[in-house]
Motif scaffolding. Structure first.
Motif, PDB file in Angstrom:
ATOM      1  N   GLY A 232      -2.637   2.980  16.239  1.00 41.73           N
ATOM      2  CA  GLY A 232      -1.825   2.833  15.042  1.00 41.73           C
ATOM      3  C   GLY A 232      -0.808   3.952  14.899  1.00 41.73           C
ATOM      4  O   GLY A 232      -1.064   5.107  15.263  1.00 41.73           O
ATOM      5  N   VAL A 233       0.342   3.623  14.337  1.00 47.19           N
ATOM      6  CA  VAL A 233       1.399   4.594  14.066  1.00 47.19           C
ATOM      7  C   VAL A 233       1.824   4.414  12.616  1.00 47.19           C
ATOM      8  O   VAL A 233       1.659   3.350  12.020  1.00 47.19           O
ATOM      9  CB  VAL A 233       2.604   4.396  15.019  1.00 47.19           C
ATOM     10  CG1 VAL A 233       2.223   4.709  16.436  1.00 47.19           C
ATOM     11  CG2 VAL A 233       3.147   2.988  14.925  1.00 47.19           C
ATOM     12  N   THR A 234       2.375   5.479  12.032  1.00 47.82           N
ATOM     13  CA  THR A 234       2.787   5.472  10.629  1.00 47.82           C
ATOM     14  C   THR A 234       4.225   5.936  10.540  1.00 47.82           C
ATOM     15  O   THR A 234       4.592   6.969  11.125  1.00 47.82           O
ATOM     16  CB  THR A 234       1.880   6.380   9.788  1.00 47.82           C
ATOM     17  OG1 THR A 234       0.527   5.980   9.960  1.00 47.82           O
ATOM     18  CG2 THR A 234       2.249   6.296   8.319  1.00 47.82           C
ATOM     19  N   ASN A 235       5.034   5.197   9.809  1.00 50.34           N
ATOM     20  CA  ASN A 235       6.430   5.542   9.591  1.00 50.34           C
ATOM     21  C   ASN A 235       6.602   5.909   8.119  1.00 50.34           C
ATOM     22  O   ASN A 235       6.372   5.088   7.229  1.00 50.34           O
ATOM     23  CB  ASN A 235       7.331   4.364   9.963  1.00 50.34           C
ATOM     24  CG  ASN A 235       8.797   4.725   9.857  1.00 50.34           C
ATOM     25  OD1 ASN A 235       9.142   5.906   9.893  1.00 50.34           O
ATOM     26  ND2 ASN A 235       9.649   3.715   9.741  1.00 50.34           N
ATOM     27  N   GLN A 236       6.995   7.166   7.881  1.00 42.84           N
ATOM     28  CA  GLN A 236       7.156   7.651   6.512  1.00 42.84           C
ATOM     29  C   GLN A 236       8.562   7.300   6.021  1.00 42.84           C
ATOM     30  O   GLN A 236       9.559   7.716   6.596  1.00 42.84           O
ATOM     31  CB  GLN A 236       6.935   9.164   6.453  1.00 42.84           C
ATOM     32  CG  GLN A 236       7.084   9.756   5.065  1.00 42.84           C
ATOM     33  CD  GLN A 236       5.983   9.305   4.132  1.00 42.84           C
ATOM     34  OE1 GLN A 236       4.816   9.341   4.504  1.00 42.84           O
ATOM     35  NE2 GLN A 236       6.337   8.890   2.930  1.00 42.84           N
ATOM     36  N   THR A 237       8.658   6.499   4.967  1.00 42.00           N
ATOM     37  CA  THR A 237       9.929   6.112   4.373  1.00 42.00           C
ATOM     38  C   THR A 237       9.922   6.473   2.890  1.00 42.00           C
ATOM     39  O   THR A 237       8.910   6.968   2.348  1.00 42.00           O
ATOM     40  CB  THR A 237      10.176   4.605   4.549  1.00 42.00           C
ATOM     41  OG1 THR A 237       9.168   3.883   3.844  1.00 42.00           O
ATOM     42  CG2 THR A 237      10.126   4.217   6.013  1.00 42.00           C
ATOM     43  N   ARG A 238      11.040   6.225   2.227  1.00 43.27           N
ATOM     44  CA  ARG A 238      11.093   6.516   0.801  1.00 43.27           C
ATOM     45  C   ARG A 238      10.217   5.563  -0.006  1.00 43.27           C
ATOM     46  O   ARG A 238       9.873   5.856  -1.154  1.00 43.27           O
ATOM     47  CB  ARG A 238      12.535   6.413   0.315  1.00 43.27           C
ATOM     48  CG  ARG A 238      13.141   5.033   0.484  1.00 43.27           C
ATOM     49  CD  ARG A 238      14.504   4.972  -0.130  1.00 43.27           C
ATOM     50  NE  ARG A 238      15.064   3.622  -0.048  1.00 43.27           N
ATOM     51  CZ  ARG A 238      16.192   3.256  -0.646  1.00 43.27           C
ATOM     52  NH1 ARG A 238      16.882   4.142  -1.333  1.00 43.27           N
ATOM     53  NH2 ARG A 238      16.628   2.012  -0.524  1.00 43.27           N
ATOM     54  N   MET A 239       9.861   4.418   0.606  1.00 48.38           N
ATOM     55  CA  MET A 239       8.964   3.470  -0.046  1.00 48.38           C
ATOM     56  C   MET A 239       7.504   3.784   0.211  1.00 48.38           C
ATOM     57  O   MET A 239       6.630   3.083  -0.291  1.00 48.38           O
ATOM     58  CB  MET A 239       9.273   2.050   0.447  1.00 48.38           C
ATOM     59  CG  MET A 239      10.710   1.628   0.269  1.00 48.38           C
ATOM     60  SD  MET A 239      11.222   1.638  -1.441  1.00 48.38           S
ATOM     61  CE  MET A 239      10.187   0.359  -2.102  1.00 48.38           C
ATOM     62  N   GLY A 240       7.232   4.809   0.992  1.00 44.72           N
ATOM     63  CA  GLY A 240       5.869   5.185   1.314  1.00 44.72           C
ATOM     64  C   GLY A 240       5.604   5.087   2.796  1.00 44.72           C
ATOM     65  O   GLY A 240       6.525   4.935   3.614  1.00 44.72           O
ATOM     66  N   LYS A 241       4.346   5.166   3.155  1.00 44.73           N
ATOM     67  CA  LYS A 241       3.944   5.105   4.557  1.00 44.73           C
ATOM     68  C   LYS A 241       3.781   3.639   4.974  1.00 44.73           C
ATOM     69  O   LYS A 241       3.074   2.872   4.315  1.00 44.73           O
ATOM     70  CB  LYS A 241       2.634   5.847   4.776  1.00 44.73           C
ATOM     71  CG  LYS A 241       2.732   7.349   4.536  1.00 44.73           C
ATOM     72  CD  LYS A 241       1.409   8.032   4.799  1.00 44.73           C
ATOM     73  CE  LYS A 241       1.535   9.535   4.590  1.00 44.73           C
ATOM     74  NZ  LYS A 241       0.254  10.246   4.831  1.00 44.73           N
TER      75      LYS A 241
END
Length: 432
Positions: free
Chosen positions: A277-286
Motif C-alpha cells: 500500500g502507498v499513501t498520497n497526502q493531498t489537501r483533501m487528506g490521505k
C-alpha cells in the motif's frame, strides 16, 4: 482441639430432632444437612420416549403405508422375476423396518431427484439407457439398400404420421383453431417431418421389416443418446459461454497494439511479485492506494515488467499486467538455457550480479530473480545482490541486465575479430 473440624461433627453432637408426624405440612419439615452438593436435575433426552400405546399406532401406520406382499402379488412377482431375485427382494424388505421409513423417510425435493416414481423396473426412453441387443436378436436377413425417391417419400410420410400420433394420441385437432394452437400444431408438424427426414428408415429399405425397425431402435445403436441435463433458470444463469464474457477494453487495445490473437495472449505467464500500500497526502487528506509490480514471460525468451497503482485492488493489478505484457522484450539465451557470460547492473543503491553456469546447475538465485528467470526460460543461473536488496530495484535491475546483454557477434564486429576468438576471450578460454 482444632478449629478446622467439619460442621457435621458439631451437628452430630447436637440432640437428635424428633421425627415429623404425618400431620406436619411439608413446608414446616426440617431441612436435612448434607456434606455434598445437591445433584442437578437429570438432562432430558434429545429424542422423545415412545410409549407402548404410541408404538402400536406407529406399527399400524407403518403397515398401512408399507403393506406386505399378499398371495396375488407374490404370484405376479414369480411371473416376472426369477426365484433368486424374489429371494433378494424378500431379504431387502426384511432388512428395512417400515417404521423407520415412516419416521425417518421423506420425499426428495432436490433438483437431482428422478422425474418419476416407480420400482425402476421399466426403462424410461428419456432418462434411462436402453439395453443393448446383439445382432442375433434380429430374425431374418440383415441386408439393406438405399431407397429411391418414391420409397423415401413414402417412408417419410409414414414416419411423420407415427410421430404425430405420439404427439396427439386423440388425433390431430382440426376445424377452427386459435392462433396459439395453430402455431403449436405447425411447430409439431415441422418437428415430426424433421425427425422423419433424419430417421435412417427413410434412407434405407429392405425386404425384412424387422431389420428396418432395428435401424431406429436405440437398443441396436452403437451410440446411445446422452442423458438429459438439468435445465432450470439457475443453471441457465450460471452457465456462461466463452463468447458471452465481457471483453476488457484494455485487452482489446493491447491485442491491437501487439498484433496478437487471444490464444497467443493466453500463452503468456503472468505473476505479481510485489503488492504493498502507498499513501498520497493531498489537501483533501490521505488517499490510500495499492501498488502492484508484475512480471510476464512466455518461457521462451520473452520477459516484461509492469507497474500499476489504483485505489481499487483489481484495477491496479490489471494495469500492472497489461503494462508487463506491453513491455515484453527479448532475452538472449546461450543454448536456450543460460546467459552470455557474467552480467552486472546497478539501479539506485541496488546492484545485481548474474553468472552463467554449466548445464544441470539450476537456478540458485533468490526468489524474485528465480521467478524472472523461469518466466524468461533460463535454466542455469547464479546471482548475487551484494548491496541493497530493495525488491523493486532488484526486479528492475535484473530485467535491465537480462535484456541488455552483449552478444558475441556484436563484440566481434566492434573489435574487428572473428567470433571464435571473441568467444574464447569472452568465456576466459572455457566454452561450455
Amino acid at each position: 482441639m482444632s478449629v478446622w473440624r467439619p460442621a457435621r461433627c458439631l451437628f452430630s453432637r447436637s440432640t437428635t430432632l424428633p421425627k415429623p408426624s404425618a400431620s406436619t405440612s411439608a413446608s414446616h419439615q426440617p431441612r436435612p444437612f448434607h456434606s455434598s452438593c445437591p445433584r442437578p436435575a437429570r438432562r432430558r433426552p434429545h429424542y422423545p420416549s415412545i410409549k407402548a400405546s404410541d408404538l402400536q399406532l406407529l406399527n399400524q401406520a407403518a403397515s398401512e403405508s408399507y403393506p406386505k406382499y399378499n398371495t396375488d402379488e407374490t404370484a405376479l412377482l414369480r411371473k416376472r422375476y426369477t426365484p433368486a431375485q424374489i429371494a433378494a427382494i424378500k431379504a431387502a424388505e426384511a432388512a428395512i423396518d417400515p417404521r423407520d421409513l415412516l419416521t425417518q423417510g421423506q420425499q426428495r425435493t432436490d433438483p437431482w431427484r428422478l422425474p418419476y416414481e416407480d420400482d425402476l423396473a421399466d426403462v424410461d426412453p428419456v432418462t434411462d439407457h436402453a439395453d443393448k441387443l446383439p445382432p442375433s436378436a434380429i430374425v431374418g436377413k440383415k441386408d439393406f439398400r438405399l431407397a429411391n425417391a418414391v420409397e423415401r417419400d413414402e417412408a417419410m410420410s409414414r414416419i411423420a404420421n407415427e410421430n404425430l400420433a405420439k404427439m396427439y394420441p386423440d388425433g390431430v385437432p382440426d376445424g377452427q383453431l386459435s392462433r396459439k394452437d395453430q402455431e403449436k400444431l405447425e411447430e409439431n408438424m415441422e418437428a415430426a417431418f424433421t425427425q422423419a427426414a433424419m430417421d435412417p428408415r427413410a434412407v434405407y429399405t429392405g425386404s425384412n421389416p424387422r431389420a428396418l425397425e432395428a435401424l431406429a431402435d436405440p437398443r441396436h445403436s452403437v451410440i446411445l443418446p446422452d442423458l438429459p441435463r438439468i435445465e432450470n433458470r439457475m443453471a441457465r444463469q450460471t452457465r456462461r459461454l466463452a463468447d458471452e464474457e465481457e471483453e476488457d477494453p484494455r485487452q482489446k487495445r493491447l491485442l491491437k497494439y501487439l498484433d496478437w490473437d487471444k490464444d497467443k495472449l493466453r500463452s503468456i505467464r503472468v505473476k505479481t511479485l510485489i503488492v504493498h500500500g502507498v499513501t498520497n497526502q493531498t489537501r483533501m487528506g490521505k488517499i490510500r492506494s495499492l501498488y502492484y509490480l508484475t512480471i510476464a514471460g512466455n518461457g521462451n525468451g520473452l520477459l516484461g515488467v509492469g507497474e500499476g497503482k489504483s485505489v481499487e485492488p483489481e484495477e491496479g493489478r490489471k494495469q500492472s499486467v497489461m503494462a508487463a505484457i506491453r513491455n515484453l522484450r527479448p532475452v538472449p539465451r546461450y543454448e536456450n538455457r543460460t546467459i552470455y557470460g557474467d552480467l552486472e547492473k546497478k539501479v539506485a543503491a541496488t546492484k545485481v550480479q548474474l553468472f552463467a553456469r554449466p548445464p544441470g546447475f539450476g537456478l540458485r538465485v533468490q526468489h524474485l530473480i528465480f521467478e524472472m528467470a523461469r518466466a524468461a526460460g533460463l535454466q542455469d543461473l547464479a546471482a548475487r545482490t551484494p548491496r541493497s536488496r530493495n525488491k523493486m530495484n532488484v526486479i528492475k535491475a535484473t530485467w535491465e541486465a537480462l535484456c541488455s546483454q552483449k552478444l558475441p557477434d556484436e563484440i566481434a564486429r566492434a573489435r574487428g575479430k572473428k567470433l571464435v576468438d571473441v568467444r574464447k576471450v569472452y568465456y576466459g578460454g572455457s566454452v561450455h
